[in-house]
Design a protein around this motif. Structure first.
Motif, PDB file in Angstrom:
ATOM      1  N   GLY A 168       0.875  74.996 -39.618  1.00  8.50           N
ATOM      2  CA  GLY A 168       1.709  74.314 -40.595  1.00  8.50           C
ATOM      3  C   GLY A 168       2.975  75.106 -40.903  1.00  8.50           C
ATOM      4  N   GLU A 169       2.867  76.424 -40.962  1.00  6.83           N
ATOM      5  CA  GLU A 169       4.037  77.260 -41.257  1.00  6.83           C
ATOM      6  C   GLU A 169       5.083  77.158 -40.157  1.00  6.83           C
ATOM      7  OE1 GLU A 169       2.442  81.150 -41.753  1.00  6.83           O
ATOM      8  OE2 GLU A 169       1.242  80.610 -43.515  1.00  6.83           O
ATOM      9  N   ILE A 170       4.626  77.189 -38.897  1.00  7.63           N
ATOM     10  CA  ILE A 170       5.567  77.088 -37.778  1.00  7.63           C
ATOM     11  C   ILE A 170       6.204  75.704 -37.738  1.00  7.63           C
ATOM     12  CG2 ILE A 170       5.754  77.077 -35.253  1.00  7.63           C
ATOM     13  CD1 ILE A 170       3.604  79.242 -35.194  1.00  7.63           C
ATOM     14  N   ALA A 171       5.386  74.673 -37.923  1.00 12.12           N
ATOM     15  CA  ALA A 171       5.917  73.308 -37.923  1.00 12.12           C
ATOM     16  C   ALA A 171       6.974  73.140 -39.007  1.00 12.12           C
ATOM     17  CB  ALA A 171       4.778  72.305 -38.135  1.00 12.12           C
ATOM     18  N   GLU A 172       6.709  73.711 -40.178  1.00 10.17           N
ATOM     19  CA  GLU A 172       7.662  73.618 -41.283  1.00 10.17           C
ATOM     20  C   GLU A 172       8.979  74.306 -40.947  1.00 10.17           C
ATOM     21  OE1 GLU A 172       7.872  75.088 -45.944  1.00 10.17           O
ATOM     22  OE2 GLU A 172       5.902  74.667 -45.040  1.00 10.17           O
ATOM     23  N   ARG A 173       8.892  75.460 -40.265  1.00  6.43           N
ATOM     24  CA  ARG A 173      10.108  76.176 -39.892  1.00  6.43           C
ATOM     25  C   ARG A 173      10.912  75.388 -38.854  1.00  6.43           C
ATOM     26  NH1 ARG A 173       8.978  82.380 -38.567  1.00  6.43           N
ATOM     27  NH2 ARG A 173      11.255  82.244 -38.249  1.00  6.43           N
ATOM     28  N   ILE A 174      10.227  74.725 -37.935  1.00  3.68           N
ATOM     29  CA  ILE A 174      10.933  73.928 -36.923  1.00  3.68           C
ATOM     30  C   ILE A 174      11.639  72.748 -37.572  1.00  3.68           C
ATOM     31  CG2 ILE A 174      10.621  72.446 -34.891  1.00  3.68           C
ATOM     32  CD1 ILE A 174       8.288  74.285 -34.080  1.00  3.68           C
ATOM     33  N   GLU A 180      15.942  66.488 -37.743  1.00  2.00           N
ATOM     34  CA  GLU A 180      15.795  65.251 -36.968  1.00  2.00           C
ATOM     35  C   GLU A 180      14.582  65.260 -36.062  1.00  2.00           C
ATOM     36  OE1 GLU A 180      17.382  68.139 -34.085  1.00  2.00           O
ATOM     37  OE2 GLU A 180      17.610  67.788 -36.235  1.00  2.00           O
ATOM     38  N   ALA A 181      13.873  66.385 -35.996  1.00  2.00           N
ATOM     39  CA  ALA A 181      12.832  66.577 -34.987  1.00  2.00           C
ATOM     40  C   ALA A 181      11.751  65.499 -35.025  1.00  2.00           C
ATOM     41  CB  ALA A 181      12.189  67.955 -35.152  1.00  2.00           C
ATOM     42  N   VAL A 182      11.256  65.155 -36.229  1.00  2.00           N
ATOM     43  CA  VAL A 182      10.118  64.224 -36.310  1.00  2.00           C
ATOM     44  C   VAL A 182      10.493  62.808 -35.882  1.00  2.00           C
ATOM     45  CG1 VAL A 182       8.902  65.550 -38.075  1.00  2.00           C
ATOM     46  CG2 VAL A 182      10.584  63.824 -38.762  1.00  2.00           C
ATOM     47  N   GLU A 186       9.237  60.433 -28.389  1.00  2.00           N
ATOM     48  CA  GLU A 186       8.023  61.239 -28.265  1.00  2.00           C
ATOM     49  C   GLU A 186       8.167  62.401 -27.283  1.00  2.00           C
ATOM     50  OE1 GLU A 186       3.279  60.713 -27.133  1.00  2.00           O
ATOM     51  OE2 GLU A 186       4.553  58.938 -27.451  1.00  2.00           O
ATOM     52  N   ALA A 187       8.672  62.128 -26.076  1.00  2.00           N
ATOM     53  CA  ALA A 187       8.782  63.193 -25.068  1.00  2.00           C
ATOM     54  C   ALA A 187       9.759  64.273 -25.520  1.00  2.00           C
ATOM     55  CB  ALA A 187       9.224  62.602 -23.738  1.00  2.00           C
ATOM     56  N   GLU A 188      10.867  63.843 -26.112  1.00  2.00           N
ATOM     57  CA  GLU A 188      11.895  64.793 -26.577  1.00  2.00           C
ATOM     58  C   GLU A 188      11.359  65.620 -27.745  1.00  2.00           C
ATOM     59  OE1 GLU A 188      16.533  64.465 -28.023  1.00  2.00           O
ATOM     60  OE2 GLU A 188      15.634  62.782 -26.920  1.00  2.00           O
ATOM     61  N   ARG A 189      10.639  64.971 -28.638  1.00  2.00           N
ATOM     62  CA  ARG A 189      10.055  65.661 -29.788  1.00  2.00           C
ATOM     63  C   ARG A 189       9.025  66.702 -29.326  1.00  2.00           C
ATOM     64  NH1 ARG A 189       6.916  61.835 -33.846  1.00  2.00           N
ATOM     65  NH2 ARG A 189       5.560  61.720 -32.015  1.00  2.00           N
ATOM     66  N   HIS A 190       8.174  66.286 -28.379  1.00  2.00           N
ATOM     67  CA  HIS A 190       7.161  67.205 -27.860  1.00  2.00           C
ATOM     68  C   HIS A 190       7.815  68.439 -27.256  1.00  2.00           C
ATOM     69  CE1 HIS A 190       3.345  68.397 -25.904  1.00  2.00           C
ATOM     70  NE2 HIS A 190       4.129  68.773 -24.912  1.00  2.00           N
ATOM     71  N   GLU A 191       8.881  68.243 -26.475  1.00  2.00           N
ATOM     72  CA  GLU A 191       9.546  69.366 -25.823  1.00  2.00           C
ATOM     73  C   GLU A 191      10.179  70.298 -26.846  1.00  2.00           C
ATOM     74  OE1 GLU A 191      11.241  72.134 -23.409  1.00  2.00           O
ATOM     75  OE2 GLU A 191       9.594  70.741 -23.028  1.00  2.00           O
ATOM     76  N   LEU A 192      10.774  69.743 -27.893  1.00  2.00           N
ATOM     77  CA  LEU A 192      11.411  70.576 -28.922  1.00  2.00           C
ATOM     78  C   LEU A 192      10.361  71.427 -29.644  1.00  2.00           C
ATOM     79  CD1 LEU A 192      14.265  69.685 -31.328  1.00  2.00           C
ATOM     80  CD2 LEU A 192      12.217  70.780 -32.226  1.00  2.00           C
ATOM     81  N   PHE A 193       9.268  70.795 -30.045  1.00  2.00           N
ATOM     82  CA  PHE A 193       8.225  71.547 -30.753  1.00  2.00           C
ATOM     83  C   PHE A 193       7.560  72.568 -29.821  1.00  2.00           C
ATOM     84  CE2 PHE A 193       8.652  68.362 -34.052  1.00  2.00           C
ATOM     85  CZ  PHE A 193       8.305  69.041 -35.207  1.00  2.00           C
ATOM     86  N   ARG A 194       7.424  72.229 -28.550  1.00  2.00           N
ATOM     87  CA  ARG A 194       6.865  73.179 -27.599  1.00  2.00           C
ATOM     88  C   ARG A 194       7.763  74.402 -27.463  1.00  2.00           C
ATOM     89  NH1 ARG A 194       7.421  75.412 -23.094  1.00  2.00           N
ATOM     90  NH2 ARG A 194       9.440  74.405 -22.806  1.00  2.00           N
TER      91      ARG A 194
END
Length: 519
Positions: A168-174, A180-182, A186-194
């Protein structure tokens, strides 16, 4: 040669006459008598006596023992080092935790043991490169990214995902850095979070290891092997050499010939590279960088890698001895006799950060190094937080602090003008301490040869015990009383104290543990 358990049997003992008597055409006891006669006449030996069927017990002259102190004073911080491994270029890979969570307790053990082993090998003259292999390619990274996306969007953690507050901490920082990430496709979001998640986790792991006193010369990314085409080139090289065989539409390596429980698929029937393909490319990359020995320090569940990696070396045209695989066993934390299994931050596993928070860096490193890495171990938090002799690291560090206190007290007493007479160090406690000091180079050498840093830790505890016994004996005054002048025996004992301080500091430095001057 060995030091007898019973001091009445001399300073050193040997059964060499029993080993070679027959070859010499003599009864072992008769040969031992001849050796004893010759040794007794040698400079530096007080007496050599025959015992039992042919043992030799040897007692050194006090002046000869004192020469050890002179050697330590002359060598200082370099005492115990050697050039035995000079010319060897060693790649030492350890920790190598996946960038999907904090370093867990098993990885923490290797962070301490691997770092100590690197220092010990370097002390023997080896050119050591400490390397961390980031497994940033594969299914576990996709699960990590999916877990971050779930945390950012408020969805449940995927069934095969990662849990713990750190997700949760890492997701919050991203999301904070990329609002705009969320809402991305889907594919673009997955790549950014990865991409962002791996980088943030990578940064945290590096900082944690740095704070733990473990530094790496190279951080190697698995993904670079695939991106550069190194995996394809390595596999094709082995095919051309005729070292892989084809079966059921796949390409295999005969790792069972080198201790693996089965042969391994390198290229699957669908044409995609299996995990072993990356291992092949990574090994060949290390050899291309000039390493003549590749040491892999792996976790308890990696026994299959021993044969696999030796097979990779052999099929690459090298001696399998080019590869060494050290397997570390499990570590458990215990408090009040009950296992501690949960981390406040990581959820399901105890981490390096948790251990340091509970007992501190020095105790954490020392506790993990002092047992053989191939045995499982418990860390009793009640013991390792005590400021008493029950705590092994406190026991050793306190011995160093005591030697420093003696040095400070001696500074203004006129020792500089008095030459020490080391031949006066004839008390049992003095002889025991000197002989223990003299064993240090052999201990470091054996720790390097056997890849066992715990030998240094156990030696330091033995040395600390010998020193505490020496200083506790009130008849062996180090400093003169009242207005009494400094005498040669006072100066000799101070020399013994200084030598002890030097070796305690040298040994603790090899383990990456501080040698405090005050406690």
């Amino acid at each position: 040669m060995e030091r007898p358990r019973n001091p009445e049997h001399g300073d050193y003992a040997t059964n060499v006459a029993m080993q070679v008597g027959k070859k010499a055409g003599l009864n072992p006891r008769e040969l031992a008598g001849l050796l004893a006669e010759a040794l007794s006449a040698a400079e530096g030996i007080e007496v050599a006596e025959v015992a039992g069927p042919g043992f030799l017990n040897i007692r050194l002259a006090a002046a000869a023992q004192g020469a050890i102190l002179e050697q330590i004073r002359a060598a200082g911080a370099s005492y115990g080092t050697s050039t035995a491994l000079s010319g060897s270029k060693i790649n030492l890979e350890f920790v190598s935790a996946n960038p999907t969570g904090p370093v867990h307790l098993g990885g923490t053990r290797w962070a301490a043991v691997g770092d100590a082993l690197g220092r010990i090998l370097a002390a023997q003259g080896a050119d050591v490169t400490r390397e961390y292999y980031f497994n940033d390619n594969g299914a576990q990274i996709d699960r990590f990214a999916n877990s971050l996306v779930a945390a950012a969007t408020g969805a449940p953690t995927p069934e095969d995902g990662y849990a713990g507050a750190y997700i949760g901490e890492i997701a919050e920082r991203i999301v904070s850095a990329h609002p705009e990430a969320v809402n991305l496709p889907e594919a673009e979001r997955h790549e950014l979070f990865r991409r962002e998640g791996v980088e943030l986790m990578f940064t945290h792991i590096k900082q944690t290891l740095h704070d733990f006193g473990t530094e790496f010369d190279v951080y190697f990314n698995e993904s670079s092997l695939f991106a550069s085409g190194a995996v394809d080139r390595a596999v094709e090289r082995l095919k051309t050499m005729g070292k892989l065989y084809e079966k059921d539409g796949a390409w295999w390596i005969a790792s069972s010939e080198y201790g693996d429980d089965q042969d391994r698929v390198v290229i699957k029937s669908d044409g995609k590279a299996a995990y072993v393909a990356g291992d092949i490319a990574y090994y060949q990359d290390k050899r291309a960088r000039g390493f003549d020995l590749c040491i892999y320090m792996l976790g308890a569940d990696h026994h299959g890698y021993i044969g696999r990696l030796k097979a990779i070396a052999a099929t690459s045209g090298d001696d399998p001895k080019t590869v060494e695989v050290l397997i570390g066993q499990m570590v458990n934390l215990v408090r009040d006799g009950v296992a501690v299994r949960m981390s406040k931050r990581a959820g399901t596993v105890v981490t390096l950060d948790d251990l340091v928070e509970l007992i501190g860096v020095d105790a954490a490193r020392y506790s993990l190094v002092r047992s053989s890495a191939n045995t499982s171990m418990d860390i009793d938090l009640d013991v390792w937080t005590k400021q008493s002799n029950e705590n092994p690291v406190y026991y050793v560090q306190y011995a160093h602090a005591r030697t420093c206190a003696v040095g400070r007290n001696a500074a203004d007493l006129g020792f500089a003008g008095v030459a020490p007479d080391l031949a006066l160090l004839t008390a049992d406690e003095e002889g025991e301490l000197i002989r223990t000091l003299g064993e240090y180079p052999a201990v470091v050498a054996s720790a390097a040869t056997l890849r066992e840093p715990h030998r240094v830790a156990r030696y330091l505890e033995e040395l600390a015990g010998a020193y505490h016994r020496f200083q506790t004996n009130k008849t062996l005054r180090i400093l003169p009383q009242g207005d009494d002048p400094v005498t040669p025996i006072n100066a000799a004992r101070l020399e013994l104290v200084n030598a002890t301080r030097q070796i305690l500091a040298n040994g603790l430095a090899l383990l990456g543990v501080k040698a405090p001057e005050r406690m």
